[in-house]
Design a protein around this motif. Structure first.
Motif, PDB file in Angstrom:
ATOM      1  N   TYR A  36       0.812  -1.216   0.000  1.00  7.29           N
ATOM      2  CA  TYR A  36       0.000   0.000   0.000  1.00  7.29           C
ATOM      3  C   TYR A  36       0.849   1.272   0.000  1.00  7.29           C
ATOM      4  O   TYR A  36       0.380   2.345  -0.352  1.00  7.29           O
ATOM      5  N   VAL A  37       2.116   1.153   0.397  1.00  3.25           N
ATOM      6  CA  VAL A  37       3.007   2.317   0.535  1.00  3.25           C
ATOM      7  C   VAL A  37       3.904   2.448  -0.689  1.00  3.25           C
ATOM      8  O   VAL A  37       4.454   1.462  -1.183  1.00  3.25           O
ATOM      9  N   ASP A  38       4.069   3.697  -1.163  1.00  6.25           N
ATOM     10  CA  ASP A  38       4.987   4.006  -2.254  1.00  6.25           C
ATOM     11  C   ASP A  38       6.405   4.072  -1.684  1.00  6.25           C
ATOM     12  O   ASP A  38       6.722   4.991  -0.930  1.00  6.25           O
ATOM     13  N   PRO A  39       7.280   3.133  -2.008  1.00  3.23           N
ATOM     14  CA  PRO A  39       8.613   3.110  -1.381  1.00  3.23           C
ATOM     15  C   PRO A  39       9.483   4.300  -1.759  1.00  3.23           C
ATOM     16  O   PRO A  39      10.473   4.576  -1.068  1.00  3.23           O
ATOM     17  N   ALA A  40       9.127   5.020  -2.821  1.00  2.00           N
ATOM     18  CA  ALA A  40       9.910   6.189  -3.222  1.00  2.00           C
ATOM     19  C   ALA A  40       9.508   7.441  -2.463  1.00  2.00           C
ATOM     20  O   ALA A  40      10.172   8.474  -2.590  1.00  2.00           O
ATOM     21  N   ARG A  41       8.410   7.344  -1.694  1.00  2.00           N
ATOM     22  CA  ARG A  41       7.929   8.531  -0.961  1.00  2.00           C
ATOM     23  C   ARG A  41       7.673   8.150   0.493  1.00  2.00           C
ATOM     24  O   ARG A  41       6.544   8.097   0.957  1.00  2.00           O
ATOM     25  N   ILE A  42       8.763   7.873   1.182  1.00  3.81           N
ATOM     26  CA  ILE A  42       8.730   7.608   2.622  1.00  3.81           C
ATOM     27  C   ILE A  42       9.507   8.726   3.309  1.00  3.81           C
ATOM     28  O   ILE A  42      10.680   8.954   3.015  1.00  3.81           O
ATOM     29  N   GLY A  43       8.836   9.455   4.198  1.00  2.00           N
ATOM     30  CA  GLY A  43       9.472  10.550   4.925  1.00  2.00           C
ATOM     31  C   GLY A  43       9.559  10.253   6.405  1.00  2.00           C
ATOM     32  O   GLY A  43       8.992   9.274   6.903  1.00  2.00           O
ATOM     33  N   LEU A  44      10.263  11.121   7.128  1.00  2.00           N
ATOM     34  CA  LEU A  44      10.475  10.945   8.566  1.00  2.00           C
ATOM     35  C   LEU A  44      10.330  12.275   9.276  1.00  2.00           C
ATOM     36  O   LEU A  44      10.919  13.279   8.860  1.00  2.00           O
ATOM     37  N   VAL A  45       9.548  12.281  10.359  1.00  2.92           N
ATOM     38  CA  VAL A  45       9.423  13.454  11.213  1.00  2.92           C
ATOM     39  C   VAL A  45       9.647  13.013  12.645  1.00  2.92           C
ATOM     40  O   VAL A  45       9.193  11.948  13.068  1.00  2.92           O
ATOM     41  N   GLY A  46      10.383  13.829  13.406  1.00  4.43           N
ATOM     42  CA  GLY A  46      10.583  13.560  14.824  1.00  4.43           C
ATOM     43  C   GLY A  46      10.358  14.828  15.622  1.00  4.43           C
ATOM     44  O   GLY A  46      10.811  15.897  15.222  1.00  4.43           O
ATOM     45  N   TRP A  47       9.626  14.692  16.737  1.00  6.50           N
ATOM     46  CA  TRP A  47       9.410  15.878  17.569  1.00  6.50           C
ATOM     47  C   TRP A  47      10.231  15.799  18.855  1.00  6.50           C
ATOM     48  O   TRP A  47      10.630  14.735  19.297  1.00  6.50           O
ATOM     49  N   SER A  48      10.523  16.976  19.403  1.00  5.00           N
ATOM     50  CA  SER A  48      11.295  17.119  20.640  1.00  5.00           C
ATOM     51  C   SER A  48      12.672  16.459  20.470  1.00  5.00           C
ATOM     52  O   SER A  48      13.414  16.850  19.562  1.00  5.00           O
ATOM     53  N   LEU A  49      13.038  15.472  21.278  1.00  8.32           N
ATOM     54  CA  LEU A  49      14.318  14.800  21.045  1.00  8.32           C
ATOM     55  C   LEU A  49      14.333  14.138  19.670  1.00  8.32           C
ATOM     56  O   LEU A  49      15.406  13.902  19.099  1.00  8.32           O
ATOM     57  N   GLY A  50      13.158  13.871  19.119  1.00  9.07           N
ATOM     58  CA  GLY A  50      13.077  13.413  17.734  1.00  9.07           C
ATOM     59  C   GLY A  50      13.648  14.422  16.753  1.00  9.07           C
ATOM     60  O   GLY A  50      13.977  14.065  15.607  1.00  9.07           O
ATOM     61  N   GLY A  51      13.781  15.691  17.194  1.00 11.75           N
ATOM     62  CA  GLY A  51      14.430  16.698  16.373  1.00 11.75           C
ATOM     63  C   GLY A  51      15.923  16.477  16.242  1.00 11.75           C
ATOM     64  O   GLY A  51      16.578  17.123  15.418  1.00 11.75           O
ATOM     65  N   TYR A  52      16.475  15.591  17.055  1.00  9.96           N
ATOM     66  CA  TYR A  52      17.818  15.039  16.819  1.00  9.96           C
ATOM     67  C   TYR A  52      17.704  13.710  16.085  1.00  9.96           C
ATOM     68  O   TYR A  52      18.396  13.475  15.087  1.00  9.96           O
ATOM     69  N   TYR A  53      16.843  12.817  16.589  1.00  8.25           N
ATOM     70  CA  TYR A  53      16.752  11.476  16.023  1.00  8.25           C
ATOM     71  C   TYR A  53      16.506  11.490  14.515  1.00  8.25           C
ATOM     72  O   TYR A  53      17.153  10.754  13.759  1.00  8.25           O
ATOM     73  N   ALA A  54      15.541  12.309  14.062  1.00  7.85           N
ATOM     74  CA  ALA A  54      15.139  12.271  12.649  1.00  7.85           C
ATOM     75  C   ALA A  54      16.212  12.840  11.715  1.00  7.85           C
ATOM     76  O   ALA A  54      16.566  12.194  10.719  1.00  7.85           O
ATOM     77  N   PRO A  55      16.761  14.036  11.973  1.00  7.75           N
ATOM     78  CA  PRO A  55      17.826  14.524  11.084  1.00  7.75           C
ATOM     79  C   PRO A  55      19.036  13.599  11.051  1.00  7.75           C
ATOM     80  O   PRO A  55      19.643  13.393   9.987  1.00  7.75           O
ATOM     81  N   ARG A  56      19.419  13.053  12.197  1.00 13.44           N
ATOM     82  CA  ARG A  56      20.538  12.108  12.216  1.00 13.44           C
ATOM     83  C   ARG A  56      20.231  10.927  11.282  1.00 13.44           C
ATOM     84  O   ARG A  56      21.081  10.514  10.478  1.00 13.44           O
TER      85      ARG A  56
END
Length: 393
Positions: free
Chosen positions: A220-240
């Motif tokens: 069901y998911v388009d493998p070419a369009r998978i993104g990542l968002v992280g909030w709070s400490l996720g603001g380190y986790y996601a960019p890393r």
């Protein structure tokens, strides 16, 4: 920010988060009114009273939901179960890691959440992401459109869970735009920490690889369009993660946690606010440390210098100008260093418009909707293979 308990930032943060996650003002008032005096004793004292008072409201809601369910009022019952889960997960979040029966409290949250899904949200299901010799627990929400669709992986921070992510409404904002959402309890958070003993680590690209591997098995998911968002400490986790896991199509830092190690050094000196009571016990629990000095030395490595330069996908940074936990300067640093991103954008929310506190909790829907719009537009651009320009706004 709305401050039910004047002078107690940590307790106020929990109240505002519950209200921005579908809580009703009357129910929250009934939970908070008996503990107003307890709140004056500081952020750590009285958290057991906090739990007891909020649990009393949860018990009333569960009883009402059961009565509605018995006579076929499934929508009312499902919504009541969701609010009960909301109040209980926010009360659980306030407890010390050593609180007796904390895992039993969390298991009750899982049960309440599942009952709500069963009754009012069949498009959200529990899934397990293979990881090492175990799994990462997650919720997957699909939109009412034919696939394949884009998908956002959502990571929490230091003290939130996949239940907080779901109840925030962000997944449904994305679903209304035709985007699926995978809300993950990463190591160091939620069920992964409480029930499986998985602790946090610097190299978050390992978690990202596991999430993308899993989504690539979902037709069901388009493998070419998978993104990542992280909030709070996720603001380190996601960019890393986005710097090193090159299958990700875009990244959002929901709160620019560029140098979390330095934040810990500041907190030792009582500079800035802290997100949860019993803070130093909590962070050592999350990172699997038993010694404060060892924790602080290891936390120095939670830093994005030399990392965000490697992000080669669209990158959005959102931050509140009055964030009392994470300095605004970190948002500018992440933006300035992300020079390899083909579409980098910095959005600072002001006190005048709202969303100016940590991860926008003072006006969470405003920030959530902005991010959902940016993600939708960026996925569309990626689908059309259109070039984009850098912007600051």
């Amino acid at each position: 920010m709305f401050e039910y308990f004047p002078g107690n930032y940590v307790w106020n943060l929990g109240v505002v988060a519950a209200l921005n996650s579908g809580g009703y003002i009357d129910e929250v008032d009934r939970a908070c009114r008996p503990i107003r005096d307890a709140a004056t004793r500081g952020e750590d004292a009285g958290t057991e009273e906090f739990l007891a008072s909020w649990t009393a409201v949860v018990d009333d809601l569960v009883e009402a939901a059961g009565n509605d369910r018995a006579v076929g009022r499934t929508r009312s019952a499902g919504r009541a179960y969701a609010r009960a889960a909301n109040y209980l997960i926010h009360a659980e979040r306030m407890q010390s890691p050593q609180t007796p029966d904390r895992n039993a409290i969390y298991r009750r949250v899982l049960d309440l959440m599942q009952q709500s899904f069963d009754l009012v949200d069949p498009n959200t299901v529990r899934v397990s992401i293979p990881f090492r010799d175990t799994t990462l627990p997650a919720y997957f929400t699909r939109p009412d459109v034919a696939g394949p669709v884009p998908c956002m992986i959502v990571w929490n921070g230091l003290d939130s869970t996949k239940e907080h992510m779901y109840l925030s409404g962000f997944a449904h904002e994305l679903a209304e735009r035709g985007i699926a959402t995978l809300m993950v309890d990463c190591p160091g958070s939620g069920e992964a920490l409480r029930l499986q003993g998985l602790t946090a680590q610097i190299e978050t690209e390992e978690w990202a690889a596991a999430c993308v591997d899993y989504l690539e098995t979902v037709d069901y998911v388009d493998p070419a369009r998978i993104g990542l968002v992280g909030w709070s400490l996720g603001g380190y986790y996601a960019p890393r993660a986005a710097a090193f896991e090159k299958r990700l199509a875009l990244c959002v830092a929901w709160g620019a946690n560029h140098d979390w190690g330095k934040v810990q050094r500041r907190r030792i000196e009582r500079e800035g606010e802290r997100p949860v009571p019993h803070y130093w016990n909590h962070v050592q629990w999350v990172w699997g440390e038993n010694d404060l000095d060892t924790f602080l030395n290891n936390a120095d490595g939670v830093n994005l210098d030399g990392v965000v330069e490697k992000i080669t996908v669209p990158f959005l940074i959102v931050h509140g100008e009055n964030d009392r936990q994470i300095p605004l300067e970190y948002a500018h640093r992440s933006y300035e260093q992300a020079t390899a991103s083909p579409k980098r954008q910095l959005r600072i929310f002001t006190a005048r418009e709202g969303g100016a506190e940590h991860i926008g909790l003072d006006n969470f829907p405003l920030v959530s909707t902005y991010i959902a719009d940016w993600v939708t537009e960026t996925f569309a651009e990626l689908g059309a293979d259109q070039p984009t320009a850098s912007a600051v706004g």
